[in-house]
Scaffold this active site. Structure first.
Site, short mmCIF file in Angstrom:
data_model
loop_
_atom_site.label_atom_id
_atom_site.label_comp_id
_atom_site.label_asym_id
_atom_site.label_seq_id
_atom_site.Cartn_x
_atom_site.Cartn_y
_atom_site.Cartn_z
N HIS A 112 0.92 -1.36 0.17
CA HIS A 112 0.08 -0.01 -0.03
C HIS A 112 0.92 1.33 0.05
O HIS A 112 0.63 1.95 -0.78
CB HIS A 112 -0.81 0.01 1.38
CG HIS A 112 -2.00 -1.13 1.32
ND1 HIS A 112 -2.03 -1.68 2.33
CD2 HIS A 112 -3.06 -1.37 0.18
CE1 HIS A 112 -3.09 -2.58 2.25
NE2 HIS A 112 -3.82 -2.43 1.15
N LYS A 160 -17.00 -6.91 7.88
CA LYS A 160 -15.89 -8.28 7.52
C LYS A 160 -15.10 -8.51 8.78
O LYS A 160 -14.16 -9.28 8.55
CB LYS A 160 -15.26 -7.14 6.70
CG LYS A 160 -15.55 -7.32 5.02
CD LYS A 160 -14.38 -6.87 4.29
CE LYS A 160 -14.54 -6.90 2.74
NZ LYS A 160 -13.38 -6.30 2.24
N ARG A 196 -2.13 -5.82 -8.27
CA ARG A 196 -1.02 -6.80 -8.15
C ARG A 196 -1.10 -7.64 -9.51
O ARG A 196 -0.94 -7.23 -10.65
CB ARG A 196 -1.17 -7.47 -6.89
CG ARG A 196 -0.82 -6.35 -5.77
CD ARG A 196 -1.19 -6.91 -4.39
NE ARG A 196 -2.50 -7.33 -4.40
CZ ARG A 196 -3.27 -7.99 -3.49
NH1 ARG A 196 -2.85 -7.85 -2.17
NH2 ARG A 196 -4.67 -8.04 -3.40
N SER A 234 -2.93 -7.62 2.86
CA SER A 234 -3.16 -7.99 4.21
C SER A 234 -3.46 -9.23 4.71
O SER A 234 -3.23 -9.55 5.71
CB SER A 234 -4.38 -6.67 4.52
OG SER A 234 -4.01 -5.70 4.03
O1 PNS Z 1 -9.13 -3.16 0.16
P1 PNS Z 1 -10.24 -3.63 -0.37
O2 PNS Z 1 -11.01 -4.43 0.78
O3 PNS Z 1 -10.04 -4.53 -1.63
O4 PNS Z 1 -11.12 -2.45 -0.90
C1 PNS Z 1 -12.39 -2.42 -1.29
C2 PNS Z 1 -13.23 -1.08 -1.53
C3 PNS Z 1 -13.14 -0.47 -0.03
C4 PNS Z 1 -12.55 -0.40 -2.47
C5 PNS Z 1 -14.68 -1.59 -2.12
O5 PNS Z 1 -14.99 -2.46 -0.98
C6 PNS Z 1 -15.68 -0.29 -1.73
O6 PNS Z 1 -15.65 0.64 -2.38
N1 PNS Z 1 -16.57 -0.37 -1.08
C7 PNS Z 1 -17.49 0.79 -0.56
C8 PNS Z 1 -18.95 0.41 -1.10
C9 PNS Z 1 -19.00 0.58 -2.57
O7 PNS Z 1 -18.91 1.57 -2.91
N2 PNS Z 1 -19.24 -0.64 -3.16
C10 PNS Z 1 -19.59 -0.55 -4.41
C11 PNS Z 1 -18.20 -0.66 -5.43
S1 PNS Z 1 -18.33 -0.98 -7.05
#
Ligand code: PNS
Length: 163
Positions: free
Chosen positions: A17, A41, A94, A132
């Site tokens: 990150h 989660k 990645r 992570s």
């Molecule tokens: O680090 P991560 O868990 O891969 O991040 C995922 C994240 C936070 C980018 C994604 O889950 C997100 O944007 N969540 C917020 C809810 C949302 O907008 N969902 C629709 C995404 S298309």
């Protein structure tokens, strides 16, 4: 001024990150690192802990505090980005495994909010395998992840697993 939101779970932030953040600062004037408030989660670290570790990691990498903000959000990412005046969503990529999920999210977010662009930065090859989830698993099982996370994260990981 181009403001980017760099969203994620950051449970916890890794050197993968921080490498993305560093590269992002080459491209964008300001980056808001936005921690998803995702208690469902069952994260290892609270949002407050995750935000604190990100702040410490940004300081450790010598990032200009005026150009890196750490915040948290819930609800739709695009709504948060719009509210914060960000024109860009920054994500790291990645391996190929990330691609399909990221493509889906980027297209859904574009459908919802066409004026916000998702920009991907390729992960540093040194951290291509760092996630992570894996870092937590290895730390829990007693493996050495000290060089994969910012230095302030490592003792916190050990403390969570009583190591
Ligand atoms: O680090 P991560 O868990 O891969 O991040 C995922 C994240 C936070 C980018 C994604 O889950 C997100 O944007 N969540 C917020 C809810 C949302 O907008 N969902 C629709 C995404 S298309």
């Amino acid at each position: 001024m181009t403001v980017a939101v760099y969203p994620g779970s950051f449970d916890p932030i890794t050197k993968g990150h921080t490498a993305i953040l560093k590269s992002g600062l080459v491209a964008f004037d300001k980056i808001i690192v936005a921690v998803l408030n995702n208690e469902s989660k069952k994260p290892l670290f609270s949002v407050a802990e995750r935000m604190e570790m990100i702040r410490e990691a940004a300081a450790e990498m010598g990032a200009d505090p005026d150009r890196v903000e750490v915040d948290s959000f819930d609800g739709l990412l695009v709504n948060y980005a719009r509210r914060r005046g960000a024109g860009v969503i920054l994500r790291g990529l990645r391996a190929v495994a990330d691609f399909e999920y990221e493509l889906q999210m980027a297209n859904m977010n574009r459908h919802l909010t066409p004026e916000i662009e998702t920009v991907f930065i390729m992960a540093d090859d040194a951290y291509f395998y760092v996630a992570s989830t894996l870092v937590k698993e290895v730390a829990r099982l007693g493996g050495d992840v000290s060089d994969l996370v910012p230095s302030s994260v490592h003792p916190r990981l050990l403390a969570k697993f009583d190591k």
